[in-house]
Design a protein around this motif. Structure first.
Motif, PDB file in Angstrom:
ATOM      1  N   VAL A   2     -53.510  64.715  15.600  1.00 16.16           N
ATOM      2  CA  VAL A   2     -53.015  64.011  16.778  1.00 16.16           C
ATOM      3  C   VAL A   2     -54.022  64.198  17.903  1.00 16.16           C
ATOM      4  O   VAL A   2     -54.394  65.333  18.238  1.00 16.16           O
ATOM      5  N   VAL A   3     -54.478  63.069  18.476  1.00 18.16           N
ATOM      6  CA  VAL A   3     -55.342  63.077  19.648  1.00 18.16           C
ATOM      7  C   VAL A   3     -54.496  62.638  20.831  1.00 18.16           C
ATOM      8  O   VAL A   3     -54.061  61.489  20.895  1.00 18.16           O
ATOM      9  N   GLY A   4     -54.247  63.552  21.759  1.00 17.08           N
ATOM     10  CA  GLY A   4     -53.325  63.277  22.855  1.00 17.08           C
ATOM     11  C   GLY A   4     -53.974  62.756  24.111  1.00 17.08           C
ATOM     12  O   GLY A   4     -53.292  62.581  25.121  1.00 17.08           O
ATOM     13  N   THR A   5     -55.249  62.471  24.106  1.00 21.82           N
ATOM     14  CA  THR A   5     -55.903  61.953  25.309  1.00 21.82           C
ATOM     15  C   THR A   5     -55.619  60.467  25.481  1.00 21.82           C
ATOM     16  O   THR A   5     -55.233  59.770  24.541  1.00 21.82           O
ATOM     17  N   ASP A   6     -55.825  59.987  26.700  1.00 22.53           N
ATOM     18  CA  ASP A   6     -55.637  58.565  26.966  1.00 22.53           C
ATOM     19  C   ASP A   6     -56.736  57.717  26.346  1.00 22.53           C
ATOM     20  O   ASP A   6     -56.531  56.543  26.041  1.00 22.53           O
ATOM     21  N   LYS A   7     -57.909  58.301  26.136  1.00 18.36           N
ATOM     22  CA  LYS A   7     -59.035  57.535  25.600  1.00 18.36           C
ATOM     23  C   LYS A   7     -59.837  58.432  24.654  1.00 18.36           C
ATOM     24  O   LYS A   7     -60.253  59.525  25.026  1.00 18.36           O
ATOM     25  N   LEU A   8     -60.046  57.949  23.434  1.00 18.74           N
ATOM     26  CA  LEU A   8     -60.902  58.617  22.465  1.00 18.74           C
ATOM     27  C   LEU A   8     -62.218  57.851  22.406  1.00 18.74           C
ATOM     28  O   LEU A   8     -62.262  56.711  21.956  1.00 18.74           O
ATOM     29  N   ARG A   9     -63.297  58.475  22.834  1.00 20.79           N
ATOM     30  CA  ARG A   9     -64.590  57.808  22.939  1.00 20.79           C
ATOM     31  C   ARG A   9     -65.527  58.339  21.858  1.00 20.79           C
ATOM     32  O   ARG A   9     -65.744  59.545  21.748  1.00 20.79           O
ATOM     33  N   ILE A  10     -66.061  57.431  21.070  1.00 21.99           N
ATOM     34  CA  ILE A  10     -67.002  57.769  20.002  1.00 21.99           C
ATOM     35  C   ILE A  10     -68.338  57.143  20.369  1.00 21.99           C
ATOM     36  O   ILE A  10     -68.458  55.913  20.450  1.00 21.99           O
ATOM     37  N   THR A  11     -69.336  57.979  20.609  1.00 20.16           N
ATOM     38  CA  THR A  11     -70.627  57.513  21.116  1.00 20.16           C
ATOM     39  C   THR A  11     -71.699  57.468  20.034  1.00 20.16           C
ATOM     40  O   THR A  11     -72.860  57.209  20.368  1.00 20.16           O
ATOM     41  N   GLY A  12     -71.372  57.698  18.786  1.00 24.97           N
ATOM     42  CA  GLY A  12     -72.389  57.660  17.739  1.00 24.97           C
ATOM     43  C   GLY A  12     -72.917  56.260  17.518  1.00 24.97           C
ATOM     44  O   GLY A  12     -72.196  55.262  17.689  1.00 24.97           O
ATOM     45  N   PRO A  13     -74.183  56.124  17.133  1.00 26.83           N
ATOM     46  CA  PRO A  13     -74.742  54.778  16.925  1.00 26.83           C
ATOM     47  C   PRO A  13     -74.108  54.047  15.755  1.00 26.83           C
ATOM     48  O   PRO A  13     -74.074  52.816  15.734  1.00 26.83           O
ATOM     49  N   GLU A  14     -73.591  54.763  14.772  1.00 25.80           N
ATOM     50  CA  GLU A  14     -72.961  54.140  13.610  1.00 25.80           C
ATOM     51  C   GLU A  14     -71.446  54.097  13.719  1.00 25.80           C
ATOM     52  O   GLU A  14     -70.768  53.730  12.757  1.00 25.80           O
ATOM     53  N   GLY A  15     -70.916  54.484  14.868  1.00 24.63           N
ATOM     54  CA  GLY A  15     -69.483  54.408  15.056  1.00 24.63           C
ATOM     55  C   GLY A  15     -68.731  55.510  14.336  1.00 24.63           C
ATOM     56  O   GLY A  15     -69.246  56.600  14.118  1.00 24.63           O
TER      57      GLY A  15
ATOM     58  N   VAL B 283     -55.891  53.892   9.709  1.00 23.16           N
ATOM     59  CA  VAL B 283     -55.938  54.385  11.083  1.00 23.16           C
ATOM     60  C   VAL B 283     -54.852  53.685  11.870  1.00 23.16           C
ATOM     61  O   VAL B 283     -54.718  52.457  11.796  1.00 23.16           O
ATOM     62  N   GLU B 284     -54.082  54.450  12.622  1.00 23.53           N
ATOM     63  CA  GLU B 284     -53.003  53.898  13.432  1.00 23.53           C
ATOM     64  C   GLU B 284     -53.324  54.122  14.900  1.00 23.53           C
ATOM     65  O   GLU B 284     -53.463  55.259  15.354  1.00 23.53           O
ATOM     66  N   THR B 285     -53.469  53.036  15.644  1.00 21.29           N
ATOM     67  CA  THR B 285     -53.823  53.126  17.059  1.00 21.29           C
ATOM     68  C   THR B 285     -53.316  51.885  17.777  1.00 21.29           C
ATOM     69  O   THR B 285     -53.276  50.786  17.197  1.00 21.29           O
ATOM     70  N   PRO B 286     -52.928  51.996  19.030  1.00 18.39           N
ATOM     71  CA  PRO B 286     -52.459  50.802  19.752  1.00 18.39           C
ATOM     72  C   PRO B 286     -53.587  49.940  20.285  1.00 18.39           C
ATOM     73  O   PRO B 286     -53.366  48.760  20.574  1.00 18.39           O
ATOM     74  N   LEU B 287     -54.796  50.496  20.430  1.00 18.72           N
ATOM     75  CA  LEU B 287     -55.878  49.716  21.039  1.00 18.72           C
ATOM     76  C   LEU B 287     -57.218  50.185  20.492  1.00 18.72           C
ATOM     77  O   LEU B 287     -57.471  51.385  20.387  1.00 18.72           O
ATOM     78  N   VAL B 288     -58.057  49.204  20.134  1.00 17.67           N
ATOM     79  CA  VAL B 288     -59.447  49.471  19.748  1.00 17.67           C
ATOM     80  C   VAL B 288     -60.324  48.651  20.671  1.00 17.67           C
ATOM     81  O   VAL B 288     -60.231  47.420  20.698  1.00 17.67           O
ATOM     82  N   ARG B 289     -61.207  49.339  21.430  1.00 15.61           N
ATOM     83  CA  ARG B 289     -62.001  48.651  22.434  1.00 15.61           C
ATOM     84  C   ARG B 289     -63.407  49.247  22.454  1.00 15.61           C
ATOM     85  O   ARG B 289     -63.577  50.462  22.300  1.00 15.61           O
ATOM     86  N   ALA B 290     -64.386  48.391  22.635  1.00 13.58           N
ATOM     87  CA  ALA B 290     -65.771  48.842  22.733  1.00 13.58           C
ATOM     88  C   ALA B 290     -66.111  49.174  24.176  1.00 13.58           C
ATOM     89  O   ALA B 290     -65.368  48.837  25.112  1.00 13.58           O
ATOM     90  N   GLU B 291     -67.264  49.838  24.352  1.00 11.89           N
ATOM     91  CA  GLU B 291     -67.725  50.125  25.694  1.00 11.89           C
ATOM     92  C   GLU B 291     -68.146  48.837  26.401  1.00 11.89           C
ATOM     93  O   GLU B 291     -68.331  47.792  25.776  1.00 11.89           O
ATOM     94  N   ALA B 292     -68.290  48.944  27.709  1.00  8.73           N
ATOM     95  CA  ALA B 292     -68.670  47.765  28.487  1.00  8.73           C
ATOM     96  C   ALA B 292     -70.051  47.269  28.076  1.00  8.73           C
ATOM     97  O   ALA B 292     -70.979  48.062  27.873  1.00  8.73           O
ATOM     98  N   PHE B 293     -70.162  45.955  27.927  1.00  6.68           N
ATOM     99  CA  PHE B 293     -71.410  45.264  27.580  1.00  6.68           C
ATOM    100  C   PHE B 293     -71.922  45.648  26.182  1.00  6.68           C
ATOM    101  O   PHE B 293     -73.096  45.498  25.887  1.00  6.68           O
TER     102      PHE B 293
END
Length: 303
Positions: free
Chosen positions: A171-184, A191-201
């Motif tokens: 369980v990840v309880g943060t509001d935002k889980l950020r993955i910065t690896g080049p390969e994602g 995977v169960e999640t309410p939102l999948v979003r990329a970084e800006a631009f």
């Protein structure tokens, strides 16, 4: 009248009696008199003095060593060196080295500094129950950090669980889980999640190189690109299925550039306007537009 005898006459009479008695009595003294010397003499006396001198030297050396140890170890009424005894426990200033296991209920640093645990091999922290059995273990090695226990949890400052791991789930309880690896991120299972979003631009890409990609939601799936395109590429089929509702494509222009064109009687002619038709199996094709629907005339694509 009776005669009165004065004190002077009495003293004279006593002196005369003592003198007459002393003169008439003669005491014989022994000729051979034995003299006994009391004390220690000779070599015994020298040994005694030598023993007392050695004892005095040992006492002086012990006293000097005691003073030296107290000075070197920095003994004081509050503790020893950087180790101070307070009401809350032991307070240690500076760096210290422990050669054997350290047992403590709580270890914390000062308010203005961090706590550093350093070892040439690894640092192991064990938690034991009343029977002495290890119930939790944290092992920080040169190449890997291992945690053994029923549950691993990371909390924020206010006590909110940020990351929890047990045998059943993560369980990840943060509001935002950020993955910065080049390969994602790579997920072997669902995977169960309410939102999948990329970084800006930056683009968002969902990919399954060797298997299928499936997205399911009980109330709907919303795919939105505010400043770009949405592309769905597949080697086989792309299926958009709605069990109860409709499939809505809401845009200024909807393009299907590679739809097959239906033919009528094997003849083919150039046409500028077309009609989109649907086969019984759901396949789309184009038919030449006319005054009325021409899907039946160009339905050879469905065969």
């Amino acid at each position: 009248m009776p005669a009165t005898i004065t004190s002077t006459a009495k003293q004279q009479m006593v002196r005369e009696q003592y003198t007459s008695t002393t003169q008439s009595t003669s005491l014989e003294r022994p000729e051979n008199q034995y003299v006994y010397n009391i004390g220690i003499y000779g070599w015994r006396k020298r040994c005694l003095y030598l023993f007392v001198l050695l004892l005095l030297i040992v006492l002086v050396v012990n006293f000097a060593l005691t003073i030296w140890i107290l000075k070197v170890m920095w003994f004081s009424p509050t503790g020893m060196g950087h180790l101070h005894v307070t009401k809350e426990g032991l307070r240690l200033e500076g760096e210290s080295e422990f050669l054997f296991p350290l047992y403590a209920k709580e270890i914390h640093s000062r308010e203005d500094s961090s706590l550093l645990l350093q070892s040439t091999h690894n640092v192991t922290v064990n938690a034991r129950n009343s029977d002495g059995e290890v119930t939790g273990r944290l092992n920080v090695g040169p190449k890997m950090v291992e945690v053994h226990g029923q549950q691993f949890q990371i909390n924020s400052v206010d006590g909110k669980p940020l990351f929890t791991v047990d045998e059943n789930e993560v369980v990840v309880g943060t509001d935002k889980l950020r993955i910065t690896g080049p390969e994602g991120a790579i997920f072997e299972h669902s995977v169960e999640t309410p939102l999948v979003r990329a970084e800006a631009f930056k683009p968002l890409r969902l990919e399954s190189p060797t298997r299928s990609l499936s997205m399911d939601a009980p109330k709907g799936i919303n795919i939105k690109a505010q400043a770009g395109n949405i592309e769905a590429l597949s080697q086989m089929d792309i299926k958009l299925h709605s069990s109860e509702g409709v499939l809505l494509l809401d845009a200024e222009t909807v393009r299907l550039p590679k739809l097959p064109e239906g033919t009528r009687g094997g003849s083919d002619r150039s046409q500028e306007l077309y009609e989109i038709c649907v086969c019984p199996d759901g396949k789309l094709y184009l038919s030449a537009a006319g005054r009325y629907s021409t899907c039946q005339e160009y339905s050879h694509v469905c065969q």
